[in-house]
Design a protein around this motif. Structure first.
Motif, PDB file in Angstrom:
ATOM      1  N   CYS A  11       0.849  -1.190   0.000  1.00  0.00           N
ATOM      2  CA  CYS A  11       0.000   0.000   0.000  1.00  0.00           C
ATOM      3  C   CYS A  11       0.884   1.240   0.000  1.00  0.00           C
ATOM      4  O   CYS A  11       2.101   1.140   0.165  1.00  0.00           O
ATOM      5  N   ASP A  12       0.273   2.398  -0.161  1.00  0.00           N
ATOM      6  CA  ASP A  12       1.059   3.631  -0.062  1.00  0.00           C
ATOM      7  C   ASP A  12       1.250   3.990   1.412  1.00  0.00           C
ATOM      8  O   ASP A  12       0.647   3.386   2.295  1.00  0.00           O
ATOM      9  N   SER A  13       2.102   4.963   1.674  1.00  0.00           N
ATOM     10  CA  SER A  13       2.454   5.278   3.055  1.00  0.00           C
ATOM     11  C   SER A  13       1.276   5.837   3.854  1.00  0.00           C
ATOM     12  O   SER A  13       1.180   5.617   5.052  1.00  0.00           O
ATOM     13  N   ALA A  14       0.345   6.540   3.200  1.00  0.00           N
ATOM     14  CA  ALA A  14      -0.826   7.074   3.905  1.00  0.00           C
ATOM     15  C   ALA A  14      -1.722   5.943   4.404  1.00  0.00           C
ATOM     16  O   ALA A  14      -2.182   5.950   5.552  1.00  0.00           O
ATOM     17  N   VAL A  15      -1.966   4.962   3.561  1.00  0.00           N
ATOM     18  CA  VAL A  15      -2.788   3.810   3.959  1.00  0.00           C
ATOM     19  C   VAL A  15      -2.071   3.015   5.040  1.00  0.00           C
ATOM     20  O   VAL A  15      -2.699   2.534   5.988  1.00  0.00           O
ATOM     21  N   GLN A  17      -0.194   4.164   7.366  1.00  0.00           N
ATOM     22  CA  GLN A  17      -0.394   4.853   8.638  1.00  0.00           C
ATOM     23  C   GLN A  17      -1.773   4.551   9.219  1.00  0.00           C
ATOM     24  O   GLN A  17      -1.925   4.392  10.431  1.00  0.00           O
ATOM     25  N   ILE A  18      -2.780   4.459   8.366  1.00  0.00           N
ATOM     26  CA  ILE A  18      -4.116   4.077   8.820  1.00  0.00           C
ATOM     27  C   ILE A  18      -4.077   2.663   9.383  1.00  0.00           C
ATOM     28  O   ILE A  18      -4.654   2.377  10.439  1.00  0.00           O
ATOM     29  N   LEU A  19      -3.386   1.757   8.699  1.00  0.00           N
ATOM     30  CA  LEU A  19      -3.280   0.380   9.169  1.00  0.00           C
ATOM     31  C   LEU A  19      -2.584   0.292  10.522  1.00  0.00           C
ATOM     32  O   LEU A  19      -3.018  -0.458  11.400  1.00  0.00           O
ATOM     33  N   VAL A  20      -1.538   1.069  10.702  1.00  0.00           N
ATOM     34  CA  VAL A  20      -0.816   1.067  11.980  1.00  0.00           C
ATOM     35  C   VAL A  20      -1.741   1.555  13.093  1.00  0.00           C
ATOM     36  O   VAL A  20      -1.756   0.986  14.193  1.00  0.00           O
ATOM     37  N   THR A  21      -2.537   2.572  12.810  1.00  0.00           N
ATOM     38  CA  THR A  21      -3.492   3.072  13.800  1.00  0.00           C
ATOM     39  C   THR A  21      -4.554   2.017  14.120  1.00  0.00           C
ATOM     40  O   THR A  21      -4.878   1.790  15.292  1.00  0.00           O
ATOM     41  N   LEU A  22      -5.081   1.361  13.089  1.00  0.00           N
ATOM     42  CA  LEU A  22      -6.060   0.300  13.308  1.00  0.00           C
ATOM     43  C   LEU A  22      -5.450  -0.868  14.081  1.00  0.00           C
ATOM     44  O   LEU A  22      -6.122  -1.506  14.892  1.00  0.00           O
ATOM     45  N   ASN A  23      -4.182  -1.134  13.847  1.00  0.00           N
ATOM     46  CA  ASN A  23      -3.485  -2.231  14.516  1.00  0.00           C
ATOM     47  C   ASN A  23      -3.390  -2.004  16.027  1.00  0.00           C
ATOM     48  O   ASN A  23      -3.326  -2.955  16.790  1.00  0.00           O
ATOM     49  N   GLU A  24      -3.392  -0.748  16.458  1.00  0.00           N
ATOM     50  CA  GLU A  24      -3.348  -0.442  17.884  1.00  0.00           C
ATOM     51  C   GLU A  24      -4.617  -0.897  18.590  1.00  0.00           C
ATOM     52  O   GLU A  24      -4.579  -1.255  19.760  1.00  0.00           O
ATOM     53  N   LYS A  25      -5.745  -0.887  17.872  1.00  0.00           N
ATOM     54  CA  LYS A  25      -7.025  -1.317  18.445  1.00  0.00           C
ATOM     55  C   LYS A  25      -7.157  -2.835  18.437  1.00  0.00           C
ATOM     56  O   LYS A  25      -7.653  -3.428  19.384  1.00  0.00           O
ATOM     57  N   GLU A  26      -6.761  -3.447  17.339  1.00  0.00           N
ATOM     58  CA  GLU A  26      -6.855  -4.904  17.183  1.00  0.00           C
ATOM     59  C   GLU A  26      -5.623  -5.371  16.407  1.00  0.00           C
ATOM     60  O   GLU A  26      -5.488  -5.104  15.223  1.00  0.00           O
ATOM     61  N   ASP A  34       8.503  -2.451   5.503  1.00  0.00           N
ATOM     62  CA  ASP A  34       9.039  -1.146   5.120  1.00  0.00           C
ATOM     63  C   ASP A  34       7.877  -0.176   5.020  1.00  0.00           C
ATOM     64  O   ASP A  34       6.778  -0.483   5.479  1.00  0.00           O
ATOM     65  N   GLU A  35       8.077   0.986   4.409  1.00  0.00           N
ATOM     66  CA  GLU A  35       7.022   1.998   4.423  1.00  0.00           C
ATOM     67  C   GLU A  35       5.815   1.671   3.538  1.00  0.00           C
ATOM     68  O   GLU A  35       4.775   2.300   3.658  1.00  0.00           O
ATOM     69  N   THR A  36       5.924   0.669   2.688  1.00  0.00           N
ATOM     70  CA  THR A  36       4.782   0.309   1.831  1.00  0.00           C
ATOM     71  C   THR A  36       4.389  -1.162   1.907  1.00  0.00           C
ATOM     72  O   THR A  36       3.526  -1.597   1.149  1.00  0.00           O
ATOM     73  N   HIS A  37       5.003  -1.934   2.808  1.00  0.00           N
ATOM     74  CA  HIS A  37       4.694  -3.362   2.901  1.00  0.00           C
ATOM     75  C   HIS A  37       4.551  -3.810   4.355  1.00  0.00           C
ATOM     76  O   HIS A  37       5.380  -3.469   5.198  1.00  0.00           O
TER      77      HIS A  37
END
Length: 68
Positions: A11-15, A17-26, A34-37
């Protein structure tokens, strides 16, 4: 070196960051490459897809919503 069971997500780096935030919840990210994988848990793919679609929808601009 160890084998990791998971699904490679590109994914791109913006997506990401969303995934990392979602990962904090579950937790679903198995390995942050890396920044895209990332590798995500195979049993969480549908949940991640749904949650990501909901987040992207919140950030989507709709021309029809702004027409009076």
């Amino acid at each position: 070196m160890r084998a990791i069971k998971g699904v490679l997500l590109t994914c791109d780096s913006a997506v990401k960051q969303i995934l990392v935030t979602l990962n904090e919840k579950e937790a679903f990210i198995v390995e942050d490459l890396d920044e895209t994988h990332v590798i995500i848990a195979p049993d969480k793919v549908e949940r991640v897809r749904t949650a990501l679609a909901q987040e992207l929808e919140k950030n989507a601009f709709s021309l029809e919503a702004n027409v009076a």
